[in-house]
Design a protein around this motif. Structure first.
Motif, PDB file in Angstrom:
ATOM      1  N   ARG A  25       8.864   5.850   1.842  1.00 13.96           N
ATOM      2  CA  ARG A  25       8.644   5.702   3.287  1.00 13.96           C
ATOM      3  C   ARG A  25       9.882   5.120   3.950  1.00 13.96           C
ATOM      4  NH1 ARG A  25       7.521   1.330   6.136  1.00 13.96           N
ATOM      5  NH2 ARG A  25       6.695   0.066   4.436  1.00 13.96           N
ATOM      6  N   LYS A  26      10.430   4.075   3.367  1.00 19.19           N
ATOM      7  CA  LYS A  26      11.619   3.431   3.935  1.00 19.19           C
ATOM      8  C   LYS A  26      12.834   4.349   3.847  1.00 19.19           C
ATOM      9  CE  LYS A  26      10.275  -1.343   3.608  1.00 19.19           C
ATOM     10  NZ  LYS A  26      10.730  -2.691   3.316  1.00 19.19           N
ATOM     11  N   LEU A  35       3.584   6.589   8.925  1.00 17.80           N
ATOM     12  CA  LEU A  35       3.088   7.243   7.716  1.00 17.80           C
ATOM     13  C   LEU A  35       1.576   7.364   7.752  1.00 17.80           C
ATOM     14  CD1 LEU A  35       3.438   8.523   4.972  1.00 17.80           C
ATOM     15  CD2 LEU A  35       3.603   6.223   3.973  1.00 17.80           C
ATOM     16  N   ALA A  36       0.904   6.322   8.218  1.00 16.43           N
ATOM     17  CA  ALA A  36      -0.553   6.369   8.324  1.00 16.43           C
ATOM     18  C   ALA A  36      -0.988   7.499   9.251  1.00 16.43           C
ATOM     19  CB  ALA A  36      -1.083   5.026   8.815  1.00 16.43           C
ATOM     20  N   LEU A  37      -0.350   7.609  10.393  1.00 18.11           N
ATOM     21  CA  LEU A  37      -0.695   8.672  11.344  1.00 18.11           C
ATOM     22  C   LEU A  37      -0.410  10.050  10.768  1.00 18.11           C
ATOM     23  CD1 LEU A  37       0.582   7.137  14.703  1.00 18.11           C
ATOM     24  CD2 LEU A  37      -1.796   7.631  14.087  1.00 18.11           C
ATOM     25  N   ALA A  67       3.128  13.926   3.795  1.00 20.39           N
ATOM     26  CA  ALA A  67       3.694  13.294   4.986  1.00 20.39           C
ATOM     27  C   ALA A  67       5.096  12.763   4.722  1.00 20.39           C
ATOM     28  CB  ALA A  67       2.781  12.166   5.467  1.00 20.39           C
ATOM     29  N   LEU A  68       5.380  12.418   3.485  1.00 19.03           N
ATOM     30  CA  LEU A  68       6.698  11.923   3.100  1.00 19.03           C
ATOM     31  C   LEU A  68       7.659  13.049   2.724  1.00 19.03           C
ATOM     32  CD1 LEU A  68       5.596   8.874   0.919  1.00 19.03           C
ATOM     33  CD2 LEU A  68       6.702   8.776   3.166  1.00 19.03           C
ATOM     34  N   GLY A  69       7.177  14.297   2.782  1.00 19.89           N
ATOM     35  CA  GLY A  69       8.009  15.432   2.389  1.00 19.89           C
ATOM     36  C   GLY A  69       8.262  15.468   0.905  1.00 19.89           C
TER      37      GLY A  69
END
Length: 81
Positions: A25-26, A35-37, A67-69
């Motif tokens: 995520r970072k 990330l939650a959305l 979501a993180l690809g």
């Protein structure tokens, strides 16, 4: 066999998984809220997942990875699971 939870996670698997999610995520510059959305996981649960306090479902792992690809396999590999 007991169910894995943060209280029974002797090998810190949930902590390692959460750390791998947080690192990814970072790396891409997302906040927890973003990330939650993007993944459809509640913001409060995302924090618990990253801290290793929640045992997430495989479906949520897939949603987070998407979501993180990334892939769930890559995240599990990074967590050394």
């Amino acid at each position: 066999m007991s169910r894995l939870s943060s209280k029974t996670d002797k090998d810190n698997k949930l902590v390692r998984l959460g750390a791998a999610i947080r690192a990814k995520r970072k790396e891409i510059g997302f906040s927890q809220e973003e990330l939650a959305l993007a993944s459809g996981v509640e913001r409060g649960n995302m924090g618990k997942i990253e801290r290793g306090e929640n045992n997430l479902s495989i479906l949520n792992l897939i949603r987070i990875a998407d979501a993180l690809g990334s892939t769930s396999a890559d995240i599990l590999f990074e967590a050394k699971l």
